[in-house]
Design an enzyme around this catalytic site. Structure first.
Site, PDB file in Angstrom:
ATOM      1  N   THR A   1     -10.611  -8.292   1.745  1.00 11.96           N
ATOM      2  CA  THR A   1     -10.102  -8.542   1.100  1.00 11.96           C
ATOM      3  C   THR A   1      -9.173 -10.161   0.712  1.00 11.96           C
ATOM      4  OG1 THR A   1      -8.427  -6.929   0.794  1.00 11.96           O
ATOM      5  CG2 THR A   1     -11.220  -6.981  -0.295  1.00 11.96           C
TER       6      THR A   1
ATOM      7  N   HIS B   1      -3.041  -5.842   7.112  1.00 10.06           N
ATOM      8  CA  HIS B   1      -1.530  -5.524   6.689  1.00 10.06           C
ATOM      9  C   HIS B   1      -1.801  -3.680   7.765  1.00 10.06           C
ATOM     10  CE1 HIS B   1      -3.614  -2.196   3.652  1.00 10.06           C
ATOM     11  NE2 HIS B   1      -3.951  -3.435   3.197  1.00 10.06           N
TER      12      HIS B   1
ATOM     13  N   HIS C   1      -3.920  -1.024   6.832  1.00  9.19           N
ATOM     14  CA  HIS C   1      -4.976  -1.141   8.258  1.00  9.19           C
ATOM     15  C   HIS C   1      -4.644  -0.550   9.249  1.00  9.19           C
ATOM     16  CE1 HIS C   1      -6.664  -4.005   4.948  1.00  9.19           C
ATOM     17  NE2 HIS C   1      -7.206  -3.274   5.435  1.00  9.19           N
TER      18      HIS C   1
ATOM     19  N   LYS D   1      -7.215   1.372  -7.974  1.00 11.62           N
ATOM     20  CA  LYS D   1      -6.979   0.213  -8.309  1.00 11.62           C
ATOM     21  C   LYS D   1      -7.062   0.267  -9.940  1.00 11.62           C
ATOM     22  CE  LYS D   1      -6.671  -3.031  -5.029  1.00 11.62           C
ATOM     23  NZ  LYS D   1      -6.932  -1.639  -3.763  1.00 11.62           N
TER      24      LYS D   1
ATOM     25  N   ARG E   1     -11.124  -5.941  -8.545  1.00 16.16           N
ATOM     26  CA  ARG E   1     -10.505  -6.757  -7.781  1.00 16.16           C
ATOM     27  C   ARG E   1     -11.022  -8.134  -8.194  1.00 16.16           C
ATOM     28  NH1 ARG E   1      -9.139  -4.796  -2.814  1.00 16.16           N
ATOM     29  NH2 ARG E   1      -9.603  -2.473  -2.538  1.00 16.16           N
TER      30      ARG E   1
ATOM     31  N   GLN F   1     -21.235   1.857  -0.177  1.00 18.28           N
ATOM     32  CA  GLN F   1     -20.685   2.783   1.287  1.00 18.28           C
ATOM     33  C   GLN F   1     -21.652   3.406   1.511  1.00 18.28           C
ATOM     34  OE1 GLN F   1     -16.190   3.690   0.757  1.00 18.28           O
ATOM     35  NE2 GLN F   1     -16.398   4.965   2.236  1.00 18.28           N
TER      36      GLN F   1
ATOM     37  N   ASP G   1      -7.958   8.485  -0.489  1.00 15.31           N
ATOM     38  CA  ASP G   1      -8.384   7.645  -0.974  1.00 15.31           C
ATOM     39  C   ASP G   1     -10.166   7.551  -1.086  1.00 15.31           C
ATOM     40  OD1 ASP G   1      -8.105   5.643   1.104  1.00 15.31           O
ATOM     41  OD2 ASP G   1      -6.718   4.740  -0.942  1.00 15.31           O
TER      42      ASP G   1
ATOM     43  N   LYS H   1       2.977   4.333  -1.563  1.00 15.39           N
ATOM     44  CA  LYS H   1       2.692   4.182  -0.509  1.00 15.39           C
ATOM     45  C   LYS H   1       2.909   2.924   0.344  1.00 15.39           C
ATOM     46  CE  LYS H   1      -2.771   3.450  -0.983  1.00 15.39           C
ATOM     47  NZ  LYS H   1      -3.875   2.341  -1.506  1.00 15.39           N
TER      48      LYS H   1
ATOM     49  N   LYS I   1       4.864  -2.263   1.700  1.00 16.67           N
ATOM     50  CA  LYS I   1       5.125  -3.132   0.554  1.00 16.67           C
ATOM     51  C   LYS I   1       6.680  -3.664   0.802  1.00 16.67           C
ATOM     52  CE  LYS I   1       1.761  -3.855  -1.616  1.00 16.67           C
ATOM     53  NZ  LYS I   1       0.555  -4.503  -1.780  1.00 16.67           N
ATOM     54  N   THR I   2       6.571  -4.714   0.838  1.00 15.55           N
ATOM     55  CA  THR I   2       8.494  -5.341   0.183  1.00 15.55           C
ATOM     56  C   THR I   2       8.189  -6.280  -1.251  1.00 15.55           C
ATOM     57  OG1 THR I   2       8.028  -6.975   1.466  1.00 15.55           O
ATOM     58  CG2 THR I   2       8.643  -5.799   3.018  1.00 15.55           C
TER      59      THR I   2
END
Length: 410
Positions: free
Chosen positions: A44, A49, A52, A86, A90, A175, A196, A231, A234-235
């Protein structure tokens, strides 16, 4: 130093295992044979990140114990989009965008997992999903799924109020089909994923049993979250990326150096190979010990993701800034363009916004009012202050709060 004969014991001891379809059977399997397992990565974005990275750590642990990873790139599933976690659908990506992102993933993964001589496989589910005959797929795969049961899954249930599109509703089937396909073609016996992904993984385990009477297993690992359940990774600028062009090595280092005190032991346990005895010996009530542990965490992870050289640079820069020396050589920086200036200058609010240090001018004003912004060591008290082109050509150092340093130049 603790040693383990079975990788499952090590993963469990480090707190990486969240759920397992049959813990006793999985432990026995991993202790008695070399197992092929897979983890899926939907393409995506054009970089992996921090979220991952935890998955790559698990893959490396497994490979170190002789098991064979499959990194499954979601060239097909990315075209649908996983609704898990989500609140909205997406963004639909083009096939070209997805292919570019997948190519970026391949390069990054190769730093952590050894794909030589068949020790690991990298596959793309576009190879079988994009050419599926829809009617055949429904007859072979769809018949095994209960809509009533699917709607109880967390990934779907949380979306029903906001709206769940039919294309996303197919994601679990796709999946699950991936697991069936990999089991048939590679002998894959396990699917791993974040906690998740539990519902999707269970779908694949059950599909293998119903279609081929094959016993396969699923295991989820702990998500990288704060004590409040948010989570990590993140910044204000967004995700913490593994690509140095998107998150510089110094910014990456500083992210880990500045995490909450309460998170440091857990991050060392989940993300590094630092011995558990050493981690558990950290005195969480001793500020000096916690700071040393944070520095070790930041250094270890920056070395792994970037290089020892970049970790050394980041450490030296962080220490010099902390001591007040303000060596700006390796701190994160933003280069402005001439058209961002008006009459040869830029307002401090626009400067902070352009550097990504604040999400809005309103927050910039609040920080200034609270005394939280310094320019070249001088506290900013006037939100209408401007910075001249001449100063920008030499570079100005912005300090935000106690820990964030950023160089802005022209």
């Amino acid at each position: 130093m603790r040693t383990y004969d079975n990788v499952f014991d090590m993963l469990k001891d480090r707190g990486l295992v969240a759920q397992c379809t049959d813990e006793e059977a999985v432990r026995k399997l991993l202790g008695s044979e070399k197992v092929t397992f897979y983890i899926g990565f939907d393409a995506t974005a054009d970089s992996l990140h921090v979220g991952h990275f935890l998955q790559l750590v698990v893959m490396k642990h497994m490979q170190d114990y002789g098991h064979r990873p499959i990194a499954l790139l979601g060239g097909g599933t990315t075209m649908v989009g996983d609704p898990t976690g989500k609140t909205d659908m997406r963004k639909m990506l083009t096939r070209e965008d997805i292919q570019h992102n997948a190519d970026c993933f391949r390069r990054q993964m190769s730093k952590f997992v050894d794909f030589s001589d068949g020790k690991a496989l990298m596959m793309d589910n576009a190879d079988w999903l994009l050419n599926l005959n829809y009617i055949d797929f429904l007859r072979e795969i769809g018949v095994h799924f209960s809509v009533n049961k699917m709607l109880t899954a967390e990934c779907f249930r949380t979306r029903l109020e906001r709206g769940l599109s039919f294309i996303e509703f197919n994601y679990m089937l796709m999946q699950s089909y991936d697991f069936l396909k990999l089991a048939r073609e590679t002998g894959c016996k396990m699917e791993f994923g974040g906690n998740d992904q539990w519902s999707n993984i269970i779908g694949g385990v059950e599909l293998n049993r119903r279609c081929d009477q094959r016993e396969v297993y699923g295991l989820t690992f702990t998500l990288l979250t704060t004590r409040e359940g948010k989570k990590m990774g993140k910044t204000e600028k967004g995700a913490v990326w593994l690509d140095p062009e998107k998150t510089s090595p110094y910014e990456f280092f500083q992210y880990w150096r500045n995490i909450d005190d309460a998170e440091v032991q857990n991050c060392l346990r989940l993300l590094t190979s630092v011995d558990l005895d050493e981690i558990e010996a950290i005195d969480v009530h001793d500020g000096k010990a916690i700071n040393a542990a944070k520095e070790k965490l930041a250094y270890e992870l920056t070395s792994l993701v970037h290089s020892k050289e970049e970790a050394d640079k980041a450490l030296a820069t962080a220490r010099s800034l902390f001591s007040g020396a303000a060596d700006a050589d390796h701190m994160p920086s933003t280069t402005l363009t001439a058209d961002q200036l008006t009459d040869g200058k830029i307002g401090v609010l626009d400067l902070l916004l352009a550097a990504g240090l604040v999400p809005s001018k309103r927050e910039a004003r609040q920080l200034i009012a609270q005394g939280g912004i310094l320019l070249d060591g001088e506290k900013v008290t006037d939100p209408t202050l401007t910075v001249a082109e001449e100063a920008l050509r030499g570079g100005v150092v912005v300090k935000k709060g106690k820990k964030v340093y950023h160089k802005v130049q022209l």
